[in-house]
Design an enzyme around this catalytic site. Structure first.
Site, PDB file in Angstrom:
ATOM      1  N   SER A 108      66.857  87.612 -38.143  1.00  0.00           N
ATOM      2  CA  SER A 108      67.658  87.432 -37.411  1.00  0.00           C
ATOM      3  C   SER A 108      67.453  87.490 -35.780  1.00  0.00           C
ATOM      4  O   SER A 108      67.931  86.704 -34.990  1.00  0.00           O
ATOM      5  CB  SER A 108      68.830  88.172 -37.762  1.00  0.00           C
ATOM      6  OG  SER A 108      69.580  88.207 -38.920  1.00  0.00           O
ATOM      7  N   ASP A 164      79.061  85.195 -44.892  1.00  0.00           N
ATOM      8  CA  ASP A 164      77.922  85.086 -45.850  1.00  0.00           C
ATOM      9  C   ASP A 164      78.611  83.949 -46.744  1.00  0.00           C
ATOM     10  O   ASP A 164      77.799  83.045 -47.040  1.00  0.00           O
ATOM     11  CB  ASP A 164      77.689  86.440 -46.968  1.00  0.00           C
ATOM     12  CG  ASP A 164      76.735  86.939 -46.115  1.00  0.00           C
ATOM     13  OD1 ASP A 164      75.872  86.537 -45.426  1.00  0.00           O
ATOM     14  OD2 ASP A 164      76.450  88.193 -46.728  1.00  0.00           O
ATOM     15  N   ASP A 203      90.607  88.866 -43.443  1.00  0.00           N
ATOM     16  CA  ASP A 203      90.978  88.524 -45.003  1.00  0.00           C
ATOM     17  C   ASP A 203      89.640  88.325 -45.927  1.00  0.00           C
ATOM     18  O   ASP A 203      89.608  88.601 -46.710  1.00  0.00           O
ATOM     19  CB  ASP A 203      91.886  87.272 -45.135  1.00  0.00           C
ATOM     20  CG  ASP A 203      93.255  87.740 -44.501  1.00  0.00           C
ATOM     21  OD1 ASP A 203      93.566  88.735 -44.275  1.00  0.00           O
ATOM     22  OD2 ASP A 203      93.941  86.663 -44.203  1.00  0.00           O
ATOM     23  N   LYS A 205      76.605  97.339 -45.410  1.00  0.00           N
ATOM     24  CA  LYS A 205      77.835  96.174 -45.590  1.00  0.00           C
ATOM     25  C   LYS A 205      78.732  96.468 -45.840  1.00  0.00           C
ATOM     26  O   LYS A 205      80.129  95.992 -45.548  1.00  0.00           O
ATOM     27  CB  LYS A 205      77.026  94.849 -46.274  1.00  0.00           C
ATOM     28  CG  LYS A 205      75.925  94.011 -45.604  1.00  0.00           C
ATOM     29  CD  LYS A 205      75.876  93.016 -46.439  1.00  0.00           C
ATOM     30  CE  LYS A 205      75.094  91.925 -45.557  1.00  0.00           C
ATOM     31  NZ  LYS A 205      75.065  90.549 -46.661  1.00  0.00           N
ATOM     32  N   THR A 244      73.256  94.642 -42.042  1.00  0.00           N
ATOM     33  CA  THR A 244      72.439  94.317 -43.524  1.00  0.00           C
ATOM     34  C   THR A 244      72.567  95.481 -44.355  1.00  0.00           C
ATOM     35  O   THR A 244      72.875  96.410 -43.995  1.00  0.00           O
ATOM     36  CB  THR A 244      71.257  93.488 -43.145  1.00  0.00           C
ATOM     37  OG1 THR A 244      70.758  93.085 -44.306  1.00  0.00           O
ATOM     38  CG2 THR A 244      70.321  94.442 -42.449  1.00  0.00           C
ATOM     39  N   GLY A 278      73.907  86.737 -61.321  1.00  0.00           N
ATOM     40  CA  GLY A 278      74.013  88.074 -60.457  1.00  0.00           C
ATOM     41  C   GLY A 278      75.590  88.430 -60.180  1.00  0.00           C
ATOM     42  O   GLY A 278      76.389  87.210 -60.189  1.00  0.00           O
ATOM     43  N   ALA A 279      75.573  89.539 -59.824  1.00  0.00           N
ATOM     44  CA  ALA A 279      76.873  90.024 -59.358  1.00  0.00           C
ATOM     45  C   ALA A 279      76.935  91.041 -58.270  1.00  0.00           C
ATOM     46  O   ALA A 279      77.882  91.947 -58.368  1.00  0.00           O
ATOM     47  CB  ALA A 279      77.651  90.527 -60.623  1.00  0.00           C
ATOM     48  N   GLY A 280      75.826  91.136 -57.621  1.00  0.00           N
ATOM     49  CA  GLY A 280      76.018  91.975 -56.609  1.00  0.00           C
ATOM     50  C   GLY A 280      76.635  91.494 -55.374  1.00  0.00           C
ATOM     51  O   GLY A 280      77.655  90.640 -55.541  1.00  0.00           O
ATOM     52  N   GLY A 281      76.398  92.056 -53.998  1.00  0.00           N
ATOM     53  CA  GLY A 281      77.237  91.865 -53.073  1.00  0.00           C
ATOM     54  C   GLY A 281      76.958  90.341 -52.517  1.00  0.00           C
ATOM     55  O   GLY A 281      78.062  89.706 -52.227  1.00  0.00           O
ATOM     56  N   ASN A 316      79.191  91.502 -42.716  1.00  0.00           N
ATOM     57  CA  ASN A 316      77.845  91.100 -42.386  1.00  0.00           C
ATOM     58  C   ASN A 316      78.287  91.042 -40.667  1.00  0.00           C
ATOM     59  O   ASN A 316      77.122  90.714 -40.120  1.00  0.00           O
ATOM     60  CB  ASN A 316      77.432  90.013 -42.957  1.00  0.00           C
ATOM     61  CG  ASN A 316      77.839  88.701 -42.569  1.00  0.00           C
ATOM     62  OD1 ASN A 316      79.217  88.622 -42.189  1.00  0.00           O
ATOM     63  ND2 ASN A 316      77.199  87.693 -42.639  1.00  0.00           N
TER      64      ASN A 316
HETATM   65  P1  NAP Z   1      72.379  93.476 -54.675  1.00  0.00           P
HETATM   66  O1  NAP Z   1      73.872  93.751 -54.190  1.00  0.00           O
HETATM   67  O2  NAP Z   1      71.383  94.674 -54.538  1.00  0.00           O
HETATM   68  O3  NAP Z   1      72.469  92.713 -55.983  1.00  0.00           O
HETATM   69  C1  NAP Z   1      71.215  92.517 -56.821  1.00  0.00           C
HETATM   70  C2  NAP Z   1      71.471  91.541 -57.821  1.00  0.00           C
HETATM   71  O4  NAP Z   1      70.058  90.987 -58.551  1.00  0.00           O
HETATM   72  C3  NAP Z   1      72.361  92.048 -58.905  1.00  0.00           C
HETATM   73  O5  NAP Z   1      73.257  91.061 -59.542  1.00  0.00           O
HETATM   74  C4  NAP Z   1      71.117  92.642 -59.854  1.00  0.00           C
HETATM   75  O6  NAP Z   1      71.808  92.837 -61.257  1.00  0.00           O
HETATM   76  C5  NAP Z   1      70.270  91.488 -59.914  1.00  0.00           C
HETATM   77  N1  NAP Z   1      68.778  92.077 -60.311  1.00  0.00           N
HETATM   78  C6  NAP Z   1      67.995  92.933 -59.606  1.00  0.00           C
HETATM   79  N2  NAP Z   1      67.071  93.084 -60.330  1.00  0.00           N
HETATM   80  C7  NAP Z   1      67.207  92.579 -61.593  1.00  0.00           C
HETATM   81  C8  NAP Z   1      66.253  92.556 -62.850  1.00  0.00           C
HETATM   82  N3  NAP Z   1      65.054  92.957 -62.798  1.00  0.00           N
HETATM   83  N4  NAP Z   1      66.814  91.774 -63.771  1.00  0.00           N
HETATM   84  C9  NAP Z   1      68.056  91.321 -63.677  1.00  0.00           C
HETATM   85  N5  NAP Z   1      68.960  91.331 -62.570  1.00  0.00           N
HETATM   86  C10 NAP Z   1      68.470  91.803 -61.642  1.00  0.00           C
HETATM   87  O7  NAP Z   1      71.765  92.555 -53.534  1.00  0.00           O
HETATM   88  P2  NAP Z   1      72.487  91.154 -52.853  1.00  0.00           P
HETATM   89  O8  NAP Z   1      73.059  91.795 -51.444  1.00  0.00           O
HETATM   90  O9  NAP Z   1      73.649  90.606 -53.768  1.00  0.00           O
HETATM   91  O10 NAP Z   1      71.404  90.123 -52.718  1.00  0.00           O
HETATM   92  C11 NAP Z   1      70.838  89.453 -53.706  1.00  0.00           C
HETATM   93  C12 NAP Z   1      69.805  88.619 -53.283  1.00  0.00           C
HETATM   94  O11 NAP Z   1      70.192  87.320 -52.328  1.00  0.00           O
HETATM   95  C13 NAP Z   1      68.748  89.276 -52.197  1.00  0.00           C
HETATM   96  O12 NAP Z   1      67.429  88.587 -52.967  1.00  0.00           O
HETATM   97  C14 NAP Z   1      69.111  88.942 -51.072  1.00  0.00           C
HETATM   98  O13 NAP Z   1      68.043  88.839 -50.117  1.00  0.00           O
HETATM   99  C15 NAP Z   1      69.585  87.496 -51.173  1.00  0.00           C
HETATM  100  N6  NAP Z   1      70.546  87.074 -50.173  1.00  0.00           N
HETATM  101  C16 NAP Z   1      70.169  86.064 -49.327  1.00  0.00           C
HETATM  102  C17 NAP Z   1      71.176  85.657 -48.408  1.00  0.00           C
HETATM  103  C18 NAP Z   1      70.835  84.209 -47.563  1.00  0.00           C
HETATM  104  O14 NAP Z   1      71.619  84.140 -46.461  1.00  0.00           O
HETATM  105  N7  NAP Z   1      69.987  83.497 -48.079  1.00  0.00           N
HETATM  106  C19 NAP Z   1      72.232  86.483 -48.025  1.00  0.00           C
HETATM  107  C20 NAP Z   1      72.453  87.462 -48.964  1.00  0.00           C
HETATM  108  C21 NAP Z   1      71.697  87.917 -49.993  1.00  0.00           C
HETATM  109  P3  NAP Z   1      72.261  94.302 -61.616  1.00  0.00           P
HETATM  110  O15 NAP Z   1      73.612  94.494 -61.238  1.00  0.00           O
HETATM  111  O16 NAP Z   1      72.124  94.318 -63.150  1.00  0.00           O
HETATM  112  O17 NAP Z   1      71.477  95.430 -60.839  1.00  0.00           O
END
Ligand code: NAP
Length: 277
Positions: free
Chosen positions: A21, A107, A82, A70, A66, A133-136, A91
């Protein structure tokens, strides 16, 4: 009349050294001839609230947020938009003149703007979307896909409970698939998104079977290091339209920059080059 202060902004997280950034904002400040500075700040968890309260007094007009703050900044903020409430994370913080901290989330906006710019004829309503995926990040992706009219979003996550939670939060248009069957949900999906960290440098490869990908589907990866992930390479070989994750990073920064420095910046090839340099 008092002289205007030079606006300061930045990004808070920990670690922060690898954030792209600062380069992005520096590029835009230079391009538009604006005065201002954007600095990376590595803040310890115990200092987060005190730092956020002090920054406006030092001349800061806002910050990006970040990992790992967050969610935490939502509790500190005085006002929450909202879309940040819906996503459950922020973010972008705006330090208002009245002293209040406003938390927003751009985002989902960045995710959609990137797809619209890269594929102008993308029609989100044309068919189901599949999200890995189901993270942030997945929460932001899901909220924004539903907002732009995707009829059904299929999600699959290693930890199924997190995907179930998303269905509970986002409603009946969300369908959960077993992680071992994630390949199945790609069949006839018109929009496919990797929002796991798999495929990123230093992380394992995304191993989901990809032969179900439909030619002509839009496939995008949130991972942008490397730019060309295995998902995008295989998808391109199968005739899909591929969009890398760097554009989302650039577009999510637009609303903050405009708010803080007073000019709406453009995302173009030079912007990408400046960040990749
Ligand atoms: P997060 O909240 O930590 O979520 C990580 C995700 O990856 C979860 O769904 C997790 O599954 C899964 N995961 C991690 N290791 C795994 C494995 N060995 N096998 C299977 N699933 C796995 O992270 P986040 O903030 O959502 O970010 C996710 C990705 O998006 C990152 O690489 C980040 O850099 C990228 N991102 C990019 C942007 C952009 O602007 N391009 C913006 C935001 C994020 P579990 O729930 O099972 O742990």
């Amino acid at each position: 009349m008092s002289m205007d202060k030079i606006p300061l902004a930045g990004v808070i997280g920990s670690p922060i050294a690898h954030s792209r950034s600062p380069r992005l904002h520096a590029h835009w400040l230079r391009k538009y001839g604006l005065s201002g500075h954007y600095v990376p700040m590595d803040i310890a968890p115990d200092n987060l609230e005190a730092a956020l309260r002090m920054l406006p007094q030092l001349g800061f007009v806002g910050v990006n947020v970040t990992i790992p703050y967050k969610e935490k900044v939502m509790e500190i903020a005085d006002l929450v938009s909202d879309r940040a409430t819906l996503i459950g994370a922020s973010n972008t913080l705006i330090f208002r003149k009245d002293g209040r901290i406003h938390a927003d989330n751009t985002d989902g906006y960045g995710f959609i703007e990137n797809l619209r710019q890269a594929v102008p004829n993308w029609n989100p309503a044309a068919g189901p979307a599949a999200v890995l995926g189901a993270g942030g990040a997945a929460r932001a992706v899901l909220a924004s896909l539903l907002e732009v009219g995707v009829p059904e979003v299929r999600i699959s996550n290693r930890t199924r409970m997190r995907a179930e939670q998303l269905r509970n939060d986002f409603g009946h248009r969300v369908q959960v698939f077993e992680w071992v069957k994630a390949g199945n949900m790609l069949e006839d999906a018109m929009t496919v998104v990797n929002s796991t960290s798999l495929g990123m440098v230093g992380k394992p490869e995304l191993r989901v079977p990809l032969d179900g990908l439909r030619p002509g589907a839009l496939v995008t990866d949130l991972v942008y290091a490397p730019l060309q992930t295995r998902l995008l390479r295989v998808a391109a070989e199968q005739g899909c339209i591929c969009v890398d994750g760097l554009g989302m990073l650039l577009h999510q920064a637009v609303p903050g920059f405009e708010r803080w420095f007073g000019h709406r910046p453009e995302v173009d090839e030079a912007t990408r080059a400046a960040v990749l340099r």
